[in-house]
Design an enzyme around this catalytic site. Sequence first.
Site, PDB file in Angstrom:
ATOM      1  CG  HIS A   1     -63.537  22.902 -71.701  1.00 48.44           C
ATOM      2  ND1 HIS A   1     -62.457  22.779 -72.536  1.00 48.44           N
ATOM      3  CD2 HIS A   1     -63.547  24.184 -71.271  1.00 48.44           C
ATOM      4  CE1 HIS A   1     -61.829  23.942 -72.604  1.00 48.44           C
ATOM      5  NE2 HIS A   1     -62.475  24.820 -71.848  1.00 48.44           N
TER       6      HIS A   1
ATOM      7  CG  HIS B   1     -66.241  27.364 -69.285  1.00 48.33           C
ATOM      8  ND1 HIS B   1     -65.234  27.561 -68.364  1.00 48.33           N
ATOM      9  CD2 HIS B   1     -65.630  27.283 -70.497  1.00 48.33           C
ATOM     10  CE1 HIS B   1     -64.065  27.598 -68.992  1.00 48.33           C
ATOM     11  NE2 HIS B   1     -64.272  27.440 -70.286  1.00 48.33           N
TER      12      HIS B   1
ATOM     13  N   GLY C   1     -60.469  32.592 -76.450  1.00 50.80           N
ATOM     14  CA  GLY C   1     -60.026  32.346 -75.083  1.00 50.80           C
ATOM     15  C   GLY C   1     -59.877  30.887 -74.704  1.00 50.80           C
ATOM     16  CD  GLN C   2     -60.628  25.255 -77.264  1.00 42.53           C
ATOM     17  OE1 GLN C   2     -60.980  25.712 -78.362  1.00 42.53           O
ATOM     18  NE2 GLN C   2     -60.658  23.967 -76.992  1.00 42.53           N
TER      19      GLN C   2
ATOM     20  CG  ASN D   1     -64.186  30.286 -73.757  1.00 49.73           C
ATOM     21  OD1 ASN D   1     -65.064  31.087 -74.061  1.00 49.73           O
ATOM     22  ND2 ASN D   1     -63.690  30.205 -72.537  1.00 49.73           N
TER      23      ASN D   1
ATOM     24  CG  ASP E   1     -62.499  26.415 -64.172  1.00 47.07           C
ATOM     25  OD1 ASP E   1     -62.692  26.344 -65.396  1.00 47.07           O
ATOM     26  OD2 ASP E   1     -61.473  26.931 -63.669  1.00 47.07           O
ATOM     27  CB  ILE E   2     -58.421  24.554 -61.098  1.00 49.57           C
ATOM     28  CG1 ILE E   2     -57.488  24.278 -59.921  1.00 49.57           C
ATOM     29  CG2 ILE E   2     -57.762  25.454 -62.131  1.00 49.57           C
ATOM     30  CD1 ILE E   2     -56.260  23.447 -60.297  1.00 49.57           C
TER      31      ILE E   2
HETATM   32  P1  5GP Z   1     -60.810  27.477 -71.566  1.00 48.72           P
HETATM   33  O1  5GP Z   1     -59.947  28.673 -71.277  1.00 48.72           O
HETATM   34  O2  5GP Z   1     -60.067  26.489 -72.441  1.00 48.72           O
HETATM   35  O3  5GP Z   1     -62.174  27.814 -72.104  1.00 48.72           O
HETATM   36  O4  5GP Z   1     -61.096  26.784 -70.179  1.00 48.72           O
HETATM   37  C1  5GP Z   1     -60.165  25.977 -69.522  1.00 48.72           C
HETATM   38  C2  5GP Z   1     -60.554  25.978 -68.069  1.00 48.72           C
HETATM   39  O5  5GP Z   1     -59.856  24.925 -67.428  1.00 48.72           O
HETATM   40  C3  5GP Z   1     -60.179  27.269 -67.317  1.00 48.72           C
HETATM   41  O6  5GP Z   1     -61.356  27.871 -66.808  1.00 48.72           O
HETATM   42  C4  5GP Z   1     -59.230  26.797 -66.239  1.00 48.72           C
HETATM   43  O7  5GP Z   1     -59.411  27.478 -65.012  1.00 48.72           O
HETATM   44  C5  5GP Z   1     -59.554  25.321 -66.118  1.00 48.72           C
HETATM   45  N1  5GP Z   1     -58.444  24.499 -65.688  1.00 48.72           N
HETATM   46  C6  5GP Z   1     -57.150  24.569 -66.113  1.00 48.72           C
HETATM   47  N2  5GP Z   1     -56.405  23.629 -65.512  1.00 48.72           N
HETATM   48  C7  5GP Z   1     -57.244  22.947 -64.679  1.00 48.72           C
HETATM   49  C8  5GP Z   1     -57.049  21.834 -63.778  1.00 48.72           C
HETATM   50  O8  5GP Z   1     -55.961  21.285 -63.623  1.00 48.72           O
HETATM   51  N3  5GP Z   1     -58.145  21.418 -63.090  1.00 48.72           N
HETATM   52  C9  5GP Z   1     -59.374  22.008 -63.231  1.00 48.72           C
HETATM   53  N4  5GP Z   1     -60.384  21.511 -62.490  1.00 48.72           N
HETATM   54  N5  5GP Z   1     -59.588  23.034 -64.077  1.00 48.72           N
HETATM   55  C10 5GP Z   1     -58.538  23.496 -64.792  1.00 48.72           C
END
Ligand code: 5GP
Length: 113
Positions: free
Chosen positions: A99, A101, A92-93, A86, A30-31
């Site tokens: 995906h 986590h 929080g998605q 999520n 994760d970034i």
């Molecule tokens: P969500 O909020 O949808 O459950 O998770 C999305 C995740 O993607 C977040 O934890 C966010 O930090 C990660 N993310 C967003 N953009 C990027 C990216 O460009 N590269 C990577 N490796 N992770 C990302």
Amino acid sequence: MADCLFCRIVAGDIPSQQVSETARVLAFRDINPQAPTHVLVIPKDHYPDLAALATDPGLLAEVASVADQIAQAEGLAGHGYRVVFNTGLEAGQTVFHAHAHVLGGRPMAWPPG
Ligand code: 5GP
Ligand code: ZN
């Protein structure tokens, strides 16, 4: 899907720190990590969320299996780790490509925020 961030990562258009890969699943860091280990495990094909991914139970099981393999490889197995999907805006998605986590390496509270 050309406008999907994670499809673009699968395609290699956006760089990622890859952790592991199978024919149908990709895992990358994760970034914006929320724990010492924070890896995202995704199907390479586009499914918008867990509800869509669950229509292919074999693929969903592969995502879960890769998540566990990563936890083992990162040394989390003896300590505990958390796997989170999520699903939906209120949960929080933010990226609508399914995906998991994989989080670990620090104590975690319950309930989550
Ligand atoms: P969500 O909020 O949808 O459950 O998770 C999305 C995740 O993607 C977040 O934890 C966010 O930090 C990660 N993310 C967003 N953009 C990027 C990216 O460009 N590269 C990577 N490796 N992770 C990302
Ligand atoms: Zn996608």
